[in-house]
Structure formats: structure tokens, C-alpha cells
Design a protein around this motif. Structure first.
Motif, PDB file in Angstrom:
ATOM      1  N   HIS A 155       0.827  -1.213   0.000  1.00 32.89           N
ATOM      2  CA  HIS A 155       0.000   0.000   0.000  1.00 32.89           C
ATOM      3  C   HIS A 155       0.859   1.260   0.000  1.00 32.89           C
ATOM      4  N   ALA A 159       0.787   4.214  -2.660  1.00 36.64           N
ATOM      5  CA  ALA A 159       0.503   5.589  -2.239  1.00 36.64           C
ATOM      6  C   ALA A 159       1.581   6.538  -2.762  1.00 36.64           C
ATOM      7  N   TYR A 190       4.515  11.935   4.011  1.00 36.06           N
ATOM      8  CA  TYR A 190       3.747  10.689   4.057  1.00 36.06           C
ATOM      9  C   TYR A 190       4.616   9.527   4.541  1.00 36.06           C
ATOM     10  N   ALA A 193       5.345   9.760   8.206  1.00 40.77           N
ATOM     11  CA  ALA A 193       4.174   9.436   9.035  1.00 40.77           C
ATOM     12  C   ALA A 193       3.925   7.927   9.066  1.00 40.77           C
TER      13      ALA A 193
ATOM     14  N   ARG B 185      -7.595   6.145   0.818  1.00 37.89           N
ATOM     15  CA  ARG B 185      -6.913   5.711   2.041  1.00 37.89           C
ATOM     16  C   ARG B 185      -5.670   6.564   2.290  1.00 37.89           C
ATOM     17  N   THR B 186      -4.911   6.831   1.237  1.00 34.51           N
ATOM     18  CA  THR B 186      -3.690   7.644   1.344  1.00 34.51           C
ATOM     19  C   THR B 186      -4.033   9.064   1.810  1.00 34.51           C
ATOM     20  N   GLU B 189      -4.733   8.954   5.487  1.00 31.71           N
ATOM     21  CA  GLU B 189      -3.487   8.765   6.242  1.00 31.71           C
ATOM     22  C   GLU B 189      -2.694  10.071   6.280  1.00 31.71           C
ATOM     23  N   TYR B 190      -2.626  10.733   5.129  1.00 34.80           N
ATOM     24  CA  TYR B 190      -1.860  11.978   5.047  1.00 34.80           C
ATOM     25  C   TYR B 190      -2.510  13.078   5.889  1.00 34.80           C
ATOM     26  N   ALA B 193      -2.036  12.466   9.556  1.00 36.57           N
ATOM     27  CA  ALA B 193      -0.658  12.727   9.996  1.00 36.57           C
ATOM     28  C   ALA B 193      -0.384  14.224  10.104  1.00 36.57           C
TER      29      ALA B 193
END
Lengths: 196, 196
Positions: A155, A159, A190, A193, B185-186, B189-190, B193
Motif C-alpha cells: 500500500h 501511495a 507521508y 508518518a 486511504r492515502t 493517512e496523510y 498525519a
């Protein structure tokens, strides 16, 4: 997955690839002709057709050539430290020289034709798979060495490639070379993190 | 910056836009003709040219129309909670219905022509600017309310749009509808963070 370094461009093939590179940057994809590539090559179109039956076949080979160039530039990196290798990979993917925008323009045109041209789509898929493979390898190496968190490497690689492809598209569409800088910063944010 | 909602499509204009939408999805950009749009519209090409002088002008208006649709769908969202609004924005930008891939294909073709067609580039720039403006507004609102960290909202908005554009490019080039899920999803997540 075929190792792209097994395809090799040397002698006339490499000269034709360099001529294609120059012709694409000068004329773009839509206005590219075998004649224009031949002009850059300094020989006749017959000399090109001796190696490549069609323009599409030649351009598909050109996409192989670009991957080979990328892989060769990564091979030269001697460090085996996962953090350093990840930095080099992202730098190479995103810190393009400014005068490369012409090539990015031609490649986005070819990318937009992938749904219509099987030979292009296959190459873009293979190139993406190979670069994701390199990203996953360095991430998994870092996990094994305990310097990266135990993440879903597949993943994270996808990404990061999403960020890379977004930057390349934005650089062309919005005429922004800063798109690559923004993406380089985003990729670091990214990765930091997710991996630490 | 012009408010895109001040441009309005109603009556014949809206019907032509809907016809353009169907024709683009069916034929792609390269094979699109005013005749094919007229066929979808159910009237003559003259009826279209009464409103739009050229195909390029019509397609530039179509890009305005797409932004208007996007803005309208966001306007319907009643929540003022910054976290919820950011989620809705990213969902709307990235959770496309699967049957929308044909439109993404046509738009990537138009994007690849932005360096050659001023009218396209202007629209893509305006649309990007407007959507980044909406993202920045919600991020700054969250900062003011103390639910988001005090980040560089302009950079975070650009980073999120890089992820969005990467996903759209990858969905088309690699024929992967999962590219949008990966990017959604990215983006979460970003944002998590950076903002928390």
C-alpha cells in the motif's frame, strides 16, 4: 515479472531511442512522425523501420528505454541503507530537471492513450509494477532492519506512486514545475508518518 | 477568482452539456465530433453552434459545467464540522462511481492537451484553484476551531490534490478502479498525519 535490464538498448537501437527522445520533446506526441525521428537520427525512415515496424512499436520500446534509464540510475546508488535508498528513489522519481517538462508533456499524451493502445498500457503497467517492486523492496528491508514500522509495504508503495503520478500530471496540466517540489515534500511527509 | 457557481447552465445549455457528457463517455475525446454531440442532443449541429462557436469552446464550457456539478454536490452538504466537511470533500473527489471511468479517460485526454489548448489549461487551472480554495477553507476552519494542528493549509491542499490527480491518472493509465480506493486511504493517512 521480466527484469527490464534484460532488455538492452545498444548501438543503433540506443541511437534511435535518443533520437525519439529529442523528437518527442520537440514535437510532442500528436505531431510525432517517423520522419521527424529519422531527421533526429540522421538517417532514413527505412533505417528506423528496419528495427521497428510501426511508430507505436517504436514508442513502446521507448517506454522500455525510459525504464531502463531509471533502473540504471538507481543501480549506480551504492548505499544499502533503507532510509537513504528510499530518499534516492523518491528524489529520482520526483526531482526532475526543469528542462524535462517537454518529456513529461509527451508522456502524459501517451498515458492518455493507454486505454486505446494495448502496447502503451502494457508498458505503463510493467514500468509501474517494477518501480513499485523497488519501493516495496526498500520498505521491507527497512522493516526487517527495524528502522521502519511494520507497515503494508504494498500500500505504501502504491501511495507513493500516486503522489508521483499526481505530480507529473499536475506539472503538465497546470504548467507548474513546483508540482514536483510539492510532491517531493508530500512524499517525505507521508513516508515519515507511515514508516516511523 | 470567479465564483464558478456564477456561471450557470440551464435550459438548452444544460441539455447540451448532458449530451456532451454522454458523447464523451461513449466516443472519448479524440473521436468526439459536434455531430456526435448533436446526435445525443437530438438536434442539429447548427443548434449547438448557436450556443458554442467551436468544439473547443463547447468542451471548455463542459469543464466549467463539471466544476459547477462538483460545487453543487458540496453545497448540499449541511455539516459545518471541519472534520466531517473534509471527509465529504475527499469522498466526493475520490469515491467516484465505477461507471465513471469513461469520463476520467476523456478528461485525461483533455488534460494532456492543456499545454496546446489555452482554453483547456485555463479551465483546469481555475477548477484546481477553486477546489484547493475549498480544501484550504475547511483546513483553516479546523485550525481556528482547534481541531486541526496549525499547518500550512495551502501546502496540505496542494498535497491532497496531488493525491487526487495521481489517482485519476492511475485509474485511466493502469485501468485500475482500485487506484481511487488506494488514494482515498492515502488521503486519510496523510490528512491524519498532518492535521492531528
Amino acid at each position: 515479472m521480466a527484469d527490464p535490464t534484460e532488455r538492452s538498448f545498444s548501438g543503433p537501437s540506443e541511437q534511435i531511442m535518443r533520437a525519439t527522445y529529442r523528437a518527442l520533446r520537440e514535437h510532442g506526441y500528436a505531431d510525432l512522425t517517423v520522419q521527424r525521428i529519422a531527421d533526429e537520427y540522421g538517417k532514413s525512415t527505412a533505417a528506423i523501420h528496419y528495427h521497428y515496424d510501426t511508430k507505436e512499436e517504436l514508442l513502446a520500446a521507448f517506454l522500455d528505454y525510459l525504464l531502463e534509464q531509471f533502473v540504471a540510475s538507481i543501480r549506480e546508488v551504492e548505499t544499502t541503507d533503507p532510509e537513504e535508498r528510499l530518499t534516492v528513489l523518491l528524489d529520482t522519481l520526483l526531482v526532475e530537471p526543469e528542462d524535462n517538462l517537454d518529456l513529461l508533456i509527451a508522456i502524459l499524451e501517451m498515458r492518455s492513450q493507454a486505454p486505446y493502445k494495448e502496447a502503451f498500457r502494457t508498458r505503463f503497467e510493467q514500468n509501474d509494477e517494477y518501480i513499485r517492486y523497488m519501493l516495496k523492496a526498500v520498505i521491507n528491508h527497512g522493516i526487517d532492519e527495524g528502522v521502519f514500522d511494520d507497515v503494508d509495504a504494498d500500500h505504501v508503495a502504491r501511495a507513493l506512486m500516486t503522489i508521483v503520478d499526481g505530480a507529473r500530471t499536475r506539472a503538465v496540466v497546470l504548467d507548474e514545475t513546483t508540482a514536483l517540489e510539492t510532491a517531493r515534500r508530500t512524499a517525505t511527509e507521508y513516508a515519515d508518518a507511515m514508516l516511523r
